[in-house]
Scaffold this motif. Structure first.
Motif, PDB file in Angstrom:
ATOM      1  N   THR A  31       0.910  -0.933  -0.290  1.00 20.85           N
ATOM      2  CA  THR A  31       0.061   0.004   0.490  1.00 20.85           C
ATOM      3  C   THR A  31       0.949   1.234  -0.437  1.00 20.85           C
ATOM      4  OG1 THR A  31      -2.209   1.444   0.817  1.00 20.85           O
ATOM      5  CG2 THR A  31      -0.346   0.249   2.179  1.00 20.85           C
ATOM      6  N   ARG A  39      -8.081   7.633  -0.778  1.00 16.00           N
ATOM      7  CA  ARG A  39      -9.207   7.067  -0.581  1.00 16.00           C
ATOM      8  C   ARG A  39     -10.036   6.803   0.091  1.00 16.00           C
ATOM      9  NH1 ARG A  39     -10.131   3.795  -4.687  1.00 16.00           N
ATOM     10  NH2 ARG A  39      -8.854   4.064  -6.364  1.00 16.00           N
ATOM     11  N   ARG A 221     -16.451  -2.124  -0.820  1.00 15.50           N
ATOM     12  CA  ARG A 221     -17.511  -1.151  -2.245  1.00 15.50           C
ATOM     13  C   ARG A 221     -19.222  -1.109  -1.235  1.00 15.50           C
ATOM     14  NH1 ARG A 221     -14.962  -2.494  -7.894  1.00 15.50           N
ATOM     15  NH2 ARG A 221     -12.992  -2.286  -6.769  1.00 15.50           N
ATOM     16  N   ASN A 258     -14.763   7.561   6.610  1.00 15.63           N
ATOM     17  CA  ASN A 258     -13.848   7.612   5.766  1.00 15.63           C
ATOM     18  C   ASN A 258     -13.946   8.866   5.329  1.00 15.63           C
ATOM     19  OD1 ASN A 258     -13.240   8.033   2.850  1.00 15.63           O
ATOM     20  ND2 ASN A 258     -13.319   5.439   2.136  1.00 15.63           N
TER      21      ASN A 258
HETATM   22  N1  ACO Z   1      -3.527  -0.582  -0.433  1.00 15.76           N
HETATM   23  C1  ACO Z   1      -3.536  -0.180  -2.009  1.00 15.76           C
HETATM   24  N2  ACO Z   1      -3.878  -0.384  -3.102  1.00 15.76           N
HETATM   25  C2  ACO Z   1      -5.466  -0.615  -2.053  1.00 15.76           C
HETATM   26  C3  ACO Z   1      -5.181  -1.219  -0.916  1.00 15.76           C
HETATM   27  C4  ACO Z   1      -4.842  -0.129  -0.136  1.00 15.76           C
HETATM   28  N3  ACO Z   1      -4.432   0.068   1.761  1.00 15.76           N
HETATM   29  N4  ACO Z   1      -6.744  -1.580  -0.340  1.00 15.76           N
HETATM   30  C5  ACO Z   1      -7.580  -1.912  -1.597  1.00 15.76           C
HETATM   31  N5  ACO Z   1      -7.083  -1.585  -3.085  1.00 15.76           N
HETATM   32  C6  ACO Z   1      -6.887  -1.715  -3.893  1.00 15.76           C
HETATM   33  C7  ACO Z   1      -8.347  -2.547  -4.145  1.00 15.76           C
HETATM   34  O1  ACO Z   1      -7.410  -3.922  -4.426  1.00 15.76           O
HETATM   35  C8  ACO Z   1      -8.556  -2.170  -5.569  1.00 15.76           C
HETATM   36  O2  ACO Z   1      -8.094  -2.459  -6.682  1.00 15.76           O
HETATM   37  P1  ACO Z   1      -8.142  -3.795  -7.894  1.00 15.76           P
HETATM   38  O3  ACO Z   1      -8.737  -2.625  -8.609  1.00 15.76           O
HETATM   39  O4  ACO Z   1      -7.325  -4.142  -8.742  1.00 15.76           O
HETATM   40  O5  ACO Z   1      -9.398  -4.436  -7.882  1.00 15.76           O
HETATM   41  C9  ACO Z   1      -8.242  -0.562  -5.712  1.00 15.76           C
HETATM   42  O6  ACO Z   1      -7.566  -0.314  -4.738  1.00 15.76           O
HETATM   43  C10 ACO Z   1      -9.696  -0.129  -5.639  1.00 15.76           C
HETATM   44  O7  ACO Z   1     -10.356  -0.417  -4.330  1.00 15.76           O
HETATM   45  P2  ACO Z   1     -12.043   0.007  -4.589  1.00 15.76           P
HETATM   46  O8  ACO Z   1     -12.112  -1.187  -3.143  1.00 15.76           O
HETATM   47  O9  ACO Z   1     -13.049   0.405  -5.413  1.00 15.76           O
HETATM   48  O10 ACO Z   1     -11.323   1.467  -3.335  1.00 15.76           O
HETATM   49  P3  ACO Z   1     -12.899   2.501  -2.896  1.00 15.76           P
HETATM   50  O11 ACO Z   1     -11.927   3.470  -3.758  1.00 15.76           O
HETATM   51  O12 ACO Z   1     -13.657   1.740  -2.557  1.00 15.76           O
HETATM   52  O13 ACO Z   1     -11.514   2.397  -1.448  1.00 15.76           O
HETATM   53  C11 ACO Z   1     -12.565   1.265   0.670  1.00 15.76           C
HETATM   54  C12 ACO Z   1     -11.683   1.268  -0.414  1.00 15.76           C
HETATM   55  C13 ACO Z   1     -11.346   2.908   1.373  1.00 15.76           C
HETATM   56  C14 ACO Z   1     -12.316   0.521   1.703  1.00 15.76           C
HETATM   57  C15 ACO Z   1     -13.930   2.046   0.370  1.00 15.76           C
HETATM   58  O14 ACO Z   1     -14.984   0.754   0.069  1.00 15.76           O
HETATM   59  C16 ACO Z   1     -14.695   2.565   1.916  1.00 15.76           C
HETATM   60  O15 ACO Z   1     -14.321   2.947   2.684  1.00 15.76           O
HETATM   61  N6  ACO Z   1     -15.700   1.751   1.792  1.00 15.76           N
HETATM   62  C17 ACO Z   1     -16.528   1.615   3.706  1.00 15.76           C
HETATM   63  C18 ACO Z   1     -15.997   0.686   4.547  1.00 15.76           C
HETATM   64  C19 ACO Z   1     -16.142   1.334   6.291  1.00 15.76           C
HETATM   65  O16 ACO Z   1     -16.865   2.227   6.389  1.00 15.76           O
HETATM   66  N7  ACO Z   1     -16.541   0.221   6.844  1.00 15.76           N
HETATM   67  C20 ACO Z   1     -17.422   0.537   8.224  1.00 15.76           C
HETATM   68  C21 ACO Z   1     -16.697  -1.025   9.225  1.00 15.76           C
HETATM   69  S1  ACO Z   1     -16.169  -0.636  10.287  1.00 15.76           S
HETATM   70  C22 ACO Z   1     -17.110  -1.788  11.570  1.00 15.76           C
HETATM   71  O17 ACO Z   1     -18.648  -1.463  11.415  1.00 15.76           O
HETATM   72  C23 ACO Z   1     -16.306  -2.601  11.886  1.00 15.76           C
END
Ligand code: ACO
Length: 328
Positions: A31, A39, A221, A258
């Protein structure tokens, strides 16, 4: 709400000393700081020491909140700990805390609603006090997500941190205190965000450990889409129930998962940045501790004046959401 007015009369917070930066994570998984910041808005998070459990962090936050409230632990009637990372399956973390505090006459229980747990717990305590059943309550959001995070999974390990936030609730003068709540759940979305093993469905075994079933699973997502949707519907609903307009709100305290989710909620509310608490950059997503850490930090920084209208809103595993309005 047809209850006597109940408000926040003391606040306290605690985060562990150890800081894990994005640069540290770059050495652990594939990462980089740019990806994480753009992000998620997260720059660093605090991580509990090996000997620290959820009740230890909850205790630190609780002592500070009781001190601010000028209340002795022995006078407490009720302790609710919102957590999905209890010290152990049972006894509850609230019972462990009750003993540590010496809160001998307090009823104590945990409440499980993931990141919405603090708002769910506030609603519960406000009803206990508002109805006259109890005179006060200690409500804590505390989670040690680092213990259930897979630090080889870049999709999740960059997102989480540890901490605890506490408030003491008691009756307040007419016109002040909590005005409305909106709580909800969509159980169908449970599999989008869960920890599968260690319960009665899938008890701990060699296989569950080998297959990483004791770590958080998340479909990022889908959770993101849910979050953006319910942050806005829950906000509308809690404002409507209080009879407030968006413009009435002096401080918006969203769940810190986020920055993009927070920004989308702020845009919808047409709120300027100075009316929103953002500390996701320092603490990441601390689950049930997230809203109280944001609220307590804002209160202690002097960002909330007497009479201000404050709106709390969060979402999390379950799936669940919770929102509240308070006149400070
Ligand atoms: N570093 C680099 N690349 C990464 C990382 C990282 N840490 N994590 C994922 N990627 C990659 C993925 O593999 C993906 O690659 P690919 O396109 O080749 O498959 C790419 O980055 C994009 O992934 P997305 O899932 O599209 O990224 P997104 O912009 O949706 O961000 C995130 C991901 C940050 C997890 C977002 O979806 C999010 O914040 N979701 C909500 C999470 C949340 O609020 N959870 C609450 C849970 S808390 C609880 O109740 C315990």
């Amino acid at each position: 709400m047809n209850l006597r007015p109940v408000g926040i009369v003391g606040t306290g917070m605690y985060v562990p000393e150890k800081v894990l930066t994005n640069a540290d994570l770059e050495k652990m998984v594939e990462t980089n700081d740019e990806w994480i910041v753009s992000r998620t808005g997260i720059r660093e998070r605090h991580i509990a020491a090996p000997e620290q459990a959820t009740s230890d962090m909850a205790y630190e936050a609780a002592v500070r909140a009781l001190d601010k409230a000028g209340l002795a632990a022995e006078e407490l009637d009720l302790i609710i700990v919102a957590t999905i990372t209890p010290d152990m399956a049972f006894p509850s973390t609230a019972c462990i805390l009750q003993e540590k505090l010496g809160a001998k006459k307090a009823a104590a229980f945990d409440l499980s609603a993931a990141c919405s747990g603090f708002v769910y717990s506030l609603a519960t305590a406000v009803n206990f006090i508002g109805s006259g059943m109890y005179g006060n309550a200690l409500v804590i959001g505390a989670d040690t997500l680092s213990r259930i995070t897979d630090y080889t999974d870049r999709n999740t390990c960059v997102l989480f941190g540890d901490g605890a936030g506490a408030v003491v609730l008691a009756p307040v003068p007419e016109g002040r205190g909590f005005k409305s709540f909106d709580l909800g759940a969509e159980g169908a979305g449970g599999p989008l965000l869960n920890l599968e093993a260690g319960g009665s469905r899938l008890p701990a075994s060699e296989d569950t450990v080998k297959n990483g079933k004791h770590f958080i699973y998340m479909n990022g997502r889908e959770v993101f889409k849910f979050a953006v949707r319910v942050m806005s519907t829950a906000t509308d609903e809690v404002l409507r129930k209080a009879g407030f307009s968006k413009e009435d709100i002096d401080l918006f305290v969203p769940h810190q998962a986020n920055i993009r989710i927070i920004q989308s909620a702020m845009q919808r509310l047409n709120l300027p940045e100075e009316k929103c608490v953002i500390n996701v950059d320092k603490y990441a997503n601390t689950s049930a501790a997230s809203i109280p850490l944001a609220l307590v930090e804002a209160a202690e920084a002097g960002r909330i004046k007497e009479g201000d209208k404050v709106l709390l809103v969060g979402f999390g595993g379950g799936l669940t959401w919770g929102a509240a309005t308070i006149v400070w």
